[in-house]
Write a protein that holds these residues in place. Structure first.
Motif, PDB file in Angstrom:
ATOM      1  N   LYS A 153     -31.239 -35.566 -13.881  1.00 36.83           N
ATOM      2  CA  LYS A 153     -31.739 -36.002 -15.184  1.00 36.83           C
ATOM      3  C   LYS A 153     -31.543 -37.505 -15.382  1.00 36.83           C
ATOM      4  O   LYS A 153     -32.460 -38.218 -15.812  1.00 36.83           O
ATOM      5  N   ILE A 154     -30.359 -38.000 -15.061  1.00 38.20           N
ATOM      6  CA  ILE A 154     -30.071 -39.408 -15.312  1.00 38.20           C
ATOM      7  C   ILE A 154     -30.812 -40.306 -14.327  1.00 38.20           C
ATOM      8  O   ILE A 154     -31.187 -41.432 -14.665  1.00 38.20           O
ATOM      9  N   VAL A 164     -28.116 -47.258 -21.106  1.00 41.13           N
ATOM     10  CA  VAL A 164     -26.824 -47.598 -20.500  1.00 41.13           C
ATOM     11  C   VAL A 164     -26.289 -46.392 -19.738  1.00 41.13           C
ATOM     12  O   VAL A 164     -26.129 -45.309 -20.315  1.00 41.13           O
ATOM     13  N   LEU A 165     -26.029 -46.558 -18.443  1.00 49.05           N
ATOM     14  CA  LEU A 165     -25.373 -45.532 -17.646  1.00 49.05           C
ATOM     15  C   LEU A 165     -23.871 -45.778 -17.705  1.00 49.05           C
ATOM     16  O   LEU A 165     -23.414 -46.901 -17.456  1.00 49.05           O
ATOM     17  N   SER A 207     -22.860 -35.533 -18.597  1.00 49.46           N
ATOM     18  CA  SER A 207     -22.709 -34.743 -17.378  1.00 49.46           C
ATOM     19  C   SER A 207     -21.253 -34.785 -16.921  1.00 49.46           C
ATOM     20  O   SER A 207     -20.584 -35.818 -17.031  1.00 49.46           O
ATOM     21  N   ARG A 208     -20.776 -33.638 -16.427  1.00 50.97           N
ATOM     22  CA  ARG A 208     -19.451 -33.602 -15.807  1.00 50.97           C
ATOM     23  C   ARG A 208     -19.627 -33.750 -14.309  1.00 50.97           C
ATOM     24  O   ARG A 208     -20.229 -32.902 -13.654  1.00 50.97           O
ATOM     25  N   MET A 215     -20.103 -38.527 -16.782  1.00 49.47           N
ATOM     26  CA  MET A 215     -21.142 -39.553 -16.742  1.00 49.47           C
ATOM     27  C   MET A 215     -22.042 -39.371 -17.959  1.00 49.47           C
ATOM     28  O   MET A 215     -22.248 -38.254 -18.444  1.00 49.47           O
ATOM     29  N   GLY A 216     -22.580 -40.458 -18.465  1.00 52.51           N
ATOM     30  CA  GLY A 216     -23.487 -40.370 -19.599  1.00 52.51           C
ATOM     31  C   GLY A 216     -24.612 -41.385 -19.487  1.00 52.51           C
ATOM     32  O   GLY A 216     -24.507 -42.378 -18.762  1.00 52.51           O
TER      33      GLY A 216
END
Length: 445
Positions: A153-154, A164-165, A207-208, A215-216
């Protein structure tokens, strides 16, 4: 049936007919006269299904369908099921529609039972697929996307969207596992996920990655202000949650370290952006924790020694476990082989010892499910051993364990611990365990 259907047709009579039939069945209906109207409609609306006429002026059904799918892909939206409508009996037209990806085909004038039946079947099948996909990509403990789902997805968001990651890592989380146990550790991870949800928007993605690392991706976020405020809120609220869970005397310095990189400013490649954010997070972990850092390609304040340490750390994390396990490492037969050979080399070349333990499951009755019971025994073995131990399942129900630098007393303790935990399992009534072990040391082959 409380479904929302968008009907796209340039013929007013067809729109009226479809709306009357669907309203009678309790469905909400939005009538649109062209492909252009549909494209404007989906910018702010998400119906359960679209009935799309093929023969329309200016923008026909096929052109509209491809424009819709492009819009959904560009904006990372889920695909809305589409059923084509036509008054034509041409089989080639139907084949073309199904080949394009439409869910089904309905001919006009409408047969009420056919119309309702195909709409309901299409929506229910779509929801089943969506549910299965969500289950396969969701981390069960936190409800976030799992590593595979998050990366997919990311990665798409990095290619197409401005945002922003971020990489989040819980500080001193291992202390909670050590002091309060792994069940409490899981509760803290769930509390952290709740805190995160309360502090992000519905358009953001979480996300884990594994263990205590997350992570986001945050769309259109003012990076400095947003990450600074988010980091502070998470750190403050996480402490409150831990005190709620473990009491007022809780004093583990838990918090988060955050690294961030921006797209498109720092690029659009997910792996590069993740590396930038990960390096920033790693720098915070080694300079006080509980803070954040944002990637800056022009930042020359870091000397080469620190750069080298960061690179070594990054490589170590690539090869290392994201989550330090709560027991021994279980390996498949192929990766276990080089580990075994390495340990035997250490035995030959140094004054070291390794104890080999073979655990065999014996079915005392015909028809026992050894495979299912072996999964239970695997979990027991993992938790009965040290983090420095390693084991593999040679074949179903046959486990081979390596215990480096242990004692006879420790070997007995391990065997007894495995037996004690096994005897409380229902499977132990039909399946017994047999243990064999030998210790090699010094120059013994």
């Amino acid at each position: 049936m409380n479904y929302w259907i968008a009907v796209v047709d340039d013929e007013p009579l067809s729109l009226t007919n479809a709306k009357e039939i669907l309203n009678e069945d309790g469905m909400k209906v939005s009538c649109l006269r062209s492909g252009g109207d549909l494209m404007k409609f989906v910018e702010k609306n998400t119906p359960d299904l679209i009935l799309l006429d093929i023969l329309m002026p200016e923008m026909d059904g096929f052109e509209t369908y491809h424009a819709l799918r492009k819009y959904e892909a560009d904006h990372s939206r889920s695909q809305i099921p589409v059923i084509f409508l036509t008054g034509d009996n041409n089989a080639d037209v139907e084949r073309r529609g199904l080949k394009a990806g439409a869910s089904d085909f309905i001919r006009k004038p409408f047969n009420r039972d056919v119309l309702i039946g195909r709409i309901v079947n299409t929506i229910e099948n779509s929801k089943k697929i969506e549910s299965l996909t969500e289950e396969a990509t969701t981390d069960k403990l936190t409800g976030f996307l799992n590593k595979a789902g998050g990366e997919k997805k990311i990665s798409e968001l990095c290619r197409k969207m401005r945002g922003v990651l971020t990489v989040f890592d819980l500080d001193n989380f291992k202390l909670i596992n050590d002091l309060y146990g792994h069940d409490m550790g899981d509760k803290v991870l769930m509390a952290f996920s709740d805190v995160m949800r309360r502090n992000v928007r519905s358009t953001d993605t979480l996300s884990r990655i594994g263990g205590d690392e997350f992570m986001g991706f945050f769309l259109e976020a003012p990076v400095n202000e947003f990450i600074a405020a988010l980091t502070k809120r998470i750190n403050d609220q996480l402490i409150d949650e831990c005190i709620r869970l473990m009491g007022g005397d809780f004093n583990v310095p838990i918090g988060i370290s955050v690294g961030a990189a921006c797209t498109p400013e720092d690029g659009n490649d997910f792996h590069e952006l993740f590396r930038y954010a990960d390096e920033c997070m790693y720098r915070i972990k080694h300079n006080g924790k509980h803070g954040f850092a944002i990637y800056d390609p022009d930042d020359e304040t870091t000397d080469k020694v620190e750069d080298a340490e960061l690179e070594i750390g990054r490589i170590s994390r690539i090869f290392g476990e994201r989550n330090e396990g709560d027991g021994a490492m279980e390996l498949g037969a192929d990766p276990f082989t080089p580990v075994y050979r390495y340990m035997m080399r250490c035995v030959r070349d140094r004054e070291l010892s390794v104890t080999k333990v073979l655990v065999v499951m014996n079915a005392d009755e015909v028809g026992c499910d050894i495979a299912a019971a072996a999964e239970e025994l695997s979990a027991i073995i993992r938790k009965s051993l040290r983090i420095s131990d390693v084991f593999t399942q040679l074949q179903t129900g046959h486990f081979f364990i390596l215990l480096p630098e242990t004692t006879e007393t420790r070997i007995e303790e391990v065997i007894n611990d495995i037996m004690d935990k096994w005897t409380v399992k229902e499977a132990s009534e039909k399946i017994s365990l047999r243990f064999m072990h030998e210790t090699v040391s010094g120059n013994r082959k």
